[in-house]
Design a protein around this motif. Structure first.
Motif, PDB file in Angstrom:
ATOM      1  N   LEU A 115       2.550  18.270 -21.030  1.00 46.52           N
ATOM      2  CA  LEU A 115       3.429  19.346 -20.567  1.00 46.52           C
ATOM      3  C   LEU A 115       3.815  19.151 -19.108  1.00 46.52           C
ATOM      4  O   LEU A 115       4.963  19.378 -18.708  1.00 46.52           O
ATOM      5  N   SER A 116       2.872  18.713 -18.308  1.00 42.56           N
ATOM      6  CA  SER A 116       3.144  18.462 -16.898  1.00 42.56           C
ATOM      7  C   SER A 116       4.188  17.355 -16.726  1.00 42.56           C
ATOM      8  O   SER A 116       5.070  17.437 -15.865  1.00 42.56           O
ATOM      9  N   LEU A 117       4.104  16.323 -17.558  1.00 43.47           N
ATOM     10  CA  LEU A 117       5.090  15.232 -17.500  1.00 43.47           C
ATOM     11  C   LEU A 117       6.474  15.712 -17.925  1.00 43.47           C
ATOM     12  O   LEU A 117       7.485  15.329 -17.332  1.00 43.47           O
ATOM     13  N   ILE A 118       6.521  16.547 -18.957  1.00 37.97           N
ATOM     14  CA  ILE A 118       7.814  17.103 -19.386  1.00 37.97           C
ATOM     15  C   ILE A 118       8.409  17.947 -18.260  1.00 37.97           C
ATOM     16  O   ILE A 118       9.599  17.840 -17.940  1.00 37.97           O
ATOM     17  N   GLY A 119       7.567  18.810 -17.662  1.00 37.04           N
ATOM     18  CA  GLY A 119       8.053  19.655 -16.577  1.00 37.04           C
ATOM     19  C   GLY A 119       8.574  18.842 -15.402  1.00 37.04           C
ATOM     20  O   GLY A 119       9.571  19.210 -14.771  1.00 37.04           O
ATOM     21  N   ALA A 159       4.404  18.900 -28.115  1.00 36.50           N
ATOM     22  CA  ALA A 159       4.726  18.549 -26.732  1.00 36.50           C
ATOM     23  C   ALA A 159       5.008  17.055 -26.597  1.00 36.50           C
ATOM     24  O   ALA A 159       5.955  16.638 -25.909  1.00 36.50           O
ATOM     25  N   LEU A 160       4.193  16.240 -27.259  1.00 36.48           N
ATOM     26  CA  LEU A 160       4.377  14.791 -27.168  1.00 36.48           C
ATOM     27  C   LEU A 160       5.700  14.363 -27.785  1.00 36.48           C
ATOM     28  O   LEU A 160       6.398  13.484 -27.239  1.00 36.48           O
ATOM     29  N   ALA A 161       6.078  14.958 -28.904  1.00 32.96           N
ATOM     30  CA  ALA A 161       7.367  14.633 -29.519  1.00 32.96           C
ATOM     31  C   ALA A 161       8.522  14.966 -28.578  1.00 32.96           C
ATOM     32  O   ALA A 161       9.507  14.227 -28.488  1.00 32.96           O
ATOM     33  N   THR A 162       8.395  16.072 -27.855  1.00 32.66           N
ATOM     34  CA  THR A 162       9.440  16.457 -26.903  1.00 32.66           C
ATOM     35  C   THR A 162       9.516  15.464 -25.751  1.00 32.66           C
ATOM     36  O   THR A 162      10.624  15.082 -25.318  1.00 32.66           O
ATOM     37  N   LEU A 163       8.371  15.043 -25.244  1.00 28.48           N
ATOM     38  CA  LEU A 163       8.363  14.037 -24.181  1.00 28.48           C
ATOM     39  C   LEU A 163       8.976  12.731 -24.664  1.00 28.48           C
ATOM     40  O   LEU A 163       9.765  12.088 -23.936  1.00 28.48           O
ATOM     41  N   ALA A 201      15.082  22.788 -31.248  1.00 31.05           N
ATOM     42  CA  ALA A 201      15.257  22.610 -29.804  1.00 31.05           C
ATOM     43  C   ALA A 201      15.659  21.181 -29.478  1.00 31.05           C
ATOM     44  O   ALA A 201      16.507  20.934 -28.603  1.00 31.05           O
ATOM     45  N   HIS A 202      15.062  20.224 -30.173  1.00 29.14           N
ATOM     46  CA  HIS A 202      15.414  18.825 -29.952  1.00 29.14           C
ATOM     47  C   HIS A 202      16.880  18.580 -30.299  1.00 29.14           C
ATOM     48  O   HIS A 202      17.575  17.810 -29.621  1.00 29.14           O
TER      49      HIS A 202
END
Length: 500
Positions: A115-119, A159-163, A201-202
């Motif tokens: 999540l921190s990486l996505i942010g 979360a990982l899929a979003t990243l 969302a993706h």
């Protein structure tokens, strides 16, 4: 000579440069959210008793792989991937409470780091770290990081899929990045099909970028089609089992949809704070806000709509994968509102204090059964009582008519070497590849002349025979009498001795 002021780089270039920051900054970006989430979620890890769903997990994963697959053919196929993973884990590390809950703790901690990486990519480095910290403070994260079910792993994979989607958009011509994204979505669907609603969302993010690269349309369609084809057998099998598994979930009304975010986060105070911070979120790229906004809001709406038919899927635990989206928006809002780390830290401290009550609540002994069972059962105290007064040759009768899994709960907390014959048991769940046992149809033929029988019944009726199957009660009344009885939370333990 006239002094000139260097032109400031465009905001988009700043974002790109930040996303490509030196790797030496990445450990800090990952470390703080991971370490804080691990510390918070591992605190009080053994305090809550295993809940009913956790006991189901324990019963299934301690079977051999062949029996697990046979069970999935009959029931609970939607959790099959998790059961197989936990079967491997338990075979390596044992079935203690800490061992079985540790994968969920690690998954939640990993989700905070991702999540921190996505942010960082969407809103900046500070917003990413704040998002990971806010995620750690959510009471529901602690609640389900301490449960032997798949929900924490689902959050991690969502979360990982979003990243990985964001990485695909960095280099859409890379087949390896598309493959990693598709495989992660496949893993997400195998753990919990409903969580695939994050793809909505993706899709919004892909559509925003497809204006510049039309190849994204067919590439994303191909990836999603491959995932759908692989998941089709599981979806069909799960659909055939849904009426026997989800009959107890009520069809939600409009108020349930409005209140769902408080239920998802397991805290009204936390929900109010995150939504308040999320309103302040700012980004020069509207696609970042669109991604997180749709991720946070649309899945509950879609599941609510799907639950208006014969079967309802509207349960907060099934929508926990939306928590990262709220944390991302709140982290961006907090970063925008606070110009310094001191101010942000002060607000985080206030939020931590506001959440103390709810954090304590999710660690109560019976909290893991609270949403499902109105009267939680104290399996651990019952097992301790039996262990203290046990004699070799003792048998047991479990109330399976009113309290599903009272037998599994007590057996789990009994010492493994303490064996008692289950008097009225005809077929154990593992023998018939089911989740429930079958009692013998003629109770009188099941007694073997035991001198002492432990009766574990639901409730606190002064006459414990009233709480069990009346056919079994009639047989026991004729041959046994209560020696002593003790009421515990939700149940009664009675020692029956044979009439002389």
């Amino acid at each position: 000579m006239v002094a000139t002021t260097p032109l400031s780089p465009p905001r988009e270039e700043i974002r790109n440069a930040e996303a490509a920051a030196p790797r030496r900054h990445r450990p800090q970006q990952l470390l703080w959210p991971f370490a804080l989430t691990f510390a918070v979620t591992s605190y009080g890890l053994t305090a809550p008793l295993l809940g009913r769903d956790e006991l189901i997990t324990w019963e299934v994963v301690t079977r051999d792989a062949g029996h697990i697959l046979a069970t999935l053919h009959n029931v609970d196929a939607v959790h099959g991937t998790y059961y197989l993973l936990m079967h491997l884990w338990v075979s390596l590390f044992g079935d203690s409470v800490i061992s079985m809950r540790l994968p969920s703790v690690l998954a939640a901690s990993g989700a905070a780091a991702v999540l921190s990486l996505i942010g960082k990519r969407l809103f900046g480095s500070r917003a990413g770290i704040l998002a990971g910290i806010l995620f750690a403070f959510v009471p529901a994260v602690s609640r389900y990081a301490q449960e032997v079910r798949s929900y924490a792993l689902v959050i991690l994979l969502a979360a990982l899929a979003t990243l990985l989607l964001l990485r695909v958009l960095d280099r859409p011509r890379s087949p390896w990045r598309w493959a990693a994204y598709a495989l992660t979505l496949l893993g997400l669907g195998l753990l919990h099909v409903i969580a695939l609603s994050v793809v909505a969302a993706h899709a919004c993010m892909l559509a925003a970028h497809a204006r510049r690269d039309r190849s994204l349309w067919w590439k994303s369609a191909l990836a999603l089609l491959a995932v759908a084809v692989c998941l089709a057998p599981l979806v069909l099998l799960s659909r055939s089992q849904v009426n026997t598994q989800l009959w107890w979930i009520q069809v939600p009304d409009g108020w349930a949809l409005l209140a769902i975010w408080q239920d998802i986060l397991a805290s009204g105070a936390c929900a109010g704070a995150l939504i308040g911070f999320a309103v302040l979120a700012r980004s020069p790229r509207r696609s970042a806000l669109l991604l997180c906004g749709v991720w946070a809001i649309l899945p509950p709406v879609l599941v609510w709509l799907a639950s208006q038919g014969d079967v309802s899927y509207f349960r907060p635990a099934y929508l926990l994968f939306t928590i990262p989206a709220w944390a991302l928006l709140a982290g961006a809002g907090l970063s925008a509102a606070c110009q310094s780390w001191k101010a942000a830290t002060a607000l985080l401290a206030v939020l931590a204090v506001l959440n103390l009550f709810d954090q304590r609540q999710v660690r109560q002994p019976y909290d893991h059964d609270a949403p499902i069972m109105q009267t939680p059962l104290d399996y651990r105290s019952a097992a301790d009582l039996i262990r203290k007064h046990y004699r070799p040759g003792d048998a047991a009768v479990y109330d399976r008519e009113h309290s599903w899994k009272i037998d599994a709960g007590v057996k789990y907390y009994l010492p493994r070497g303490l064996k008692m014959r289950d008097v009225f048991l005809q077929s154990a769940p593992s023998e018939i590849n089911q989740l429930t046992a079958v009692d013998c149809s003629v109770p009188d033929q099941c007694l073997k002349g035991e001198q002492r029988i432990w009766l574990l019944s639901h409730g606190a009726d002064p006459d414990p025979f009233n709480a069990i199957n009346q056919g079994q009660a009639s047989v026991l009344r004729n041959r046994y009498k209560p020696s002593w009885s003790q009421s515990l939370a939700g149940m009664t333990v009675t020692l029956l001795v044979r009439n002389d």
